[in-house]
Design an enzyme around this catalytic site. Sequence first.
Site, PDB file in Angstrom:
ATOM      1  N   CYS A 161     -24.762 -41.865  20.827  1.00 31.97           N
ATOM      2  CA  CYS A 161     -23.718 -40.990  21.394  1.00 31.97           C
ATOM      3  C   CYS A 161     -24.331 -40.047  22.417  1.00 31.97           C
ATOM      4  O   CYS A 161     -23.617 -39.512  23.278  1.00 31.97           O
ATOM      5  CB  CYS A 161     -23.096 -40.136  20.301  1.00 31.97           C
ATOM      6  SG  CYS A 161     -22.456 -41.043  18.906  1.00 31.97           S
TER       7      CYS A 161
ATOM      8  N   HIS B   3     -20.258 -35.694  34.633  1.00 32.22           N
ATOM      9  CA  HIS B   3     -19.278 -34.662  34.984  1.00 32.22           C
ATOM     10  C   HIS B   3     -17.838 -35.177  34.899  1.00 32.22           C
ATOM     11  O   HIS B   3     -16.886 -34.403  34.878  1.00 32.22           O
ATOM     12  CB  HIS B   3     -19.576 -34.165  36.408  1.00 32.22           C
ATOM     13  CG  HIS B   3     -19.184 -32.733  36.639  1.00 32.22           C
ATOM     14  ND1 HIS B   3     -18.177 -32.121  35.937  1.00 32.22           N
ATOM     15  CD2 HIS B   3     -19.676 -31.794  37.475  1.00 32.22           C
ATOM     16  CE1 HIS B   3     -18.057 -30.875  36.344  1.00 32.22           C
ATOM     17  NE2 HIS B   3     -18.959 -30.651  37.279  1.00 32.22           N
TER      18      HIS B   3
ATOM     19  N   ASP C 293     -17.041 -30.905  31.703  1.00 31.70           N
ATOM     20  CA  ASP C 293     -17.070 -29.895  32.764  1.00 31.70           C
ATOM     21  C   ASP C 293     -18.274 -28.991  32.564  1.00 31.70           C
ATOM     22  O   ASP C 293     -18.784 -28.859  31.442  1.00 31.70           O
ATOM     23  CB  ASP C 293     -15.793 -29.045  32.706  1.00 31.70           C
ATOM     24  CG  ASP C 293     -14.581 -29.837  33.165  1.00 31.70           C
ATOM     25  OD1 ASP C 293     -14.787 -30.786  33.953  1.00 31.70           O
ATOM     26  OD2 ASP C 293     -13.465 -29.527  32.735  1.00 31.70           O
TER      27      ASP C 293
END
Length: 430
Positions: free
Chosen positions: A347, A403, A407
């Site tokens: 992950c 991105h 954020d």
Amino acid sequence: MALVDVTLPDIGDYKNVDVIEILVKPGDKISKEQALLALETDKATMEIPSSHAGIVKELLIKAGDKVSQGSLILRLELAENIAVDTTATIAPVAGTETRETIQNPEKAVLPATPPSLSANSNQSVPSTAPSDSYVHAGPAVRQFARELEIDLSKITGTGLKGRISREDLAAFVKNQLNHSGTSTAFALPADPVVDFADFGTVRIEKLPRIKKISGAALSRNAIRIPHITLFDEADITEMENFRNNKKTEAEKKGLKLTPVSFLVKAVAKALKNHPIVNASLSHDGESLIFKEYIHVGVAVDTPNGLMVPVIRNADQKGLYDIAADLINFSKRAREGKLKPDEMKGGCFTISSLGAIGTTGFTPIVNMPEAGILGVSKSELKPKWNGSTFLPRLMLPLSLSLDHRVVDGADGARFLACLVQNLSDLRELIL
Ligand code: CAO
């Protein structure tokens, strides 16, 4: 039931190609299109899929052998529905018009399906990559097309028997760009061709297989992911005191408690509190996939290149369990004994250069993960506590993010949480 000898299909212009891996074993029940073996040429790695379903009775080659079109691969007991069909056709060999019929299935010889190429089945080939198995193209062209996610069946080859050349592929891409409104003013130029021997003596070594595979994935990730990298430092003075106090206890268990074990634990905790950093973008770019498990990959430097084994359910493990996983994985990575499954499902990745040096670096996100942590060398620094300077051990961290998924503000919150987890060990047990 019909027994058939499966042979190597047309693999383009290659002969005496190295078998690098056998992907099935006697007794395996295999499905049609399941990969049987992996070959490596000087230009590409390719997997040879099975043309039929059945049970592997006997392997007729081994890793390290060299093979060419027609070489025997294995003996297969055809699945029942095929065995009764005594006129089953053989899949057409790429680039030829021929179709053969099995007249006597008890003694039949079948070529496997022509290969579809992959640089790395775990990372490089998207699960929805277009199927190009039946077009006539060489391994390098197929691999390049897969990297660009181009369906080769849409291209008309200008070579012999309609074979698609690199030039055909380039012309197709150029055409698409010209018609998509995309400016080609700053299109990437071709890689420079330099004869280094013009400037002095050189020595040439083959690029190891792992570097070829990871290089392709890294290039894709560096170009396709819009990266943002955030930097911070964690005060690990207490963590190091605790670690040093536990060293003997760890040694008695046959373990070495290094800072990376604490980092895995602290990252897992921060991921749990900030699920967006544990998320991935769906392949079609339409959704975010939030994972309810926390598997943390750790980059391991090996003589053959970088490998990333994955510590499963890191949030549920104690420091000693994580240390045991780290020792086991890094040892086997360096011996080349990691299993492909042990490098899947991560992950988030931690890449630590702290034992070597560096004050900071910008790691490349490992697609389809959304984040990677770069760890540099800790340093004793004077820190102002409001009335005086105190010597504190500071660990430089750099967090690169995709991105599109995370954020900057969410990334900064995640990093602040991680710094807090490392600076105050009590956070780790809450
Ligand atoms: N600052 C200072 N010292 C550190 C440190 C840090 N950030 N991290 C580790 N160290 C120290 C350890 O404490 C240990 O010292 P002691 O024996 O005195 O305790 C020593 O360095 C050696 O640690 P290690 O390398 O054996 O173990 P590790 O858990 O720190 O790292 C691993 C394991 C697998 C991450 C590491 O061996 C490795 O392969 N790192 C390279 C990763 C890499 O190449 N990333 C790619 C970057 S971009 O291409």
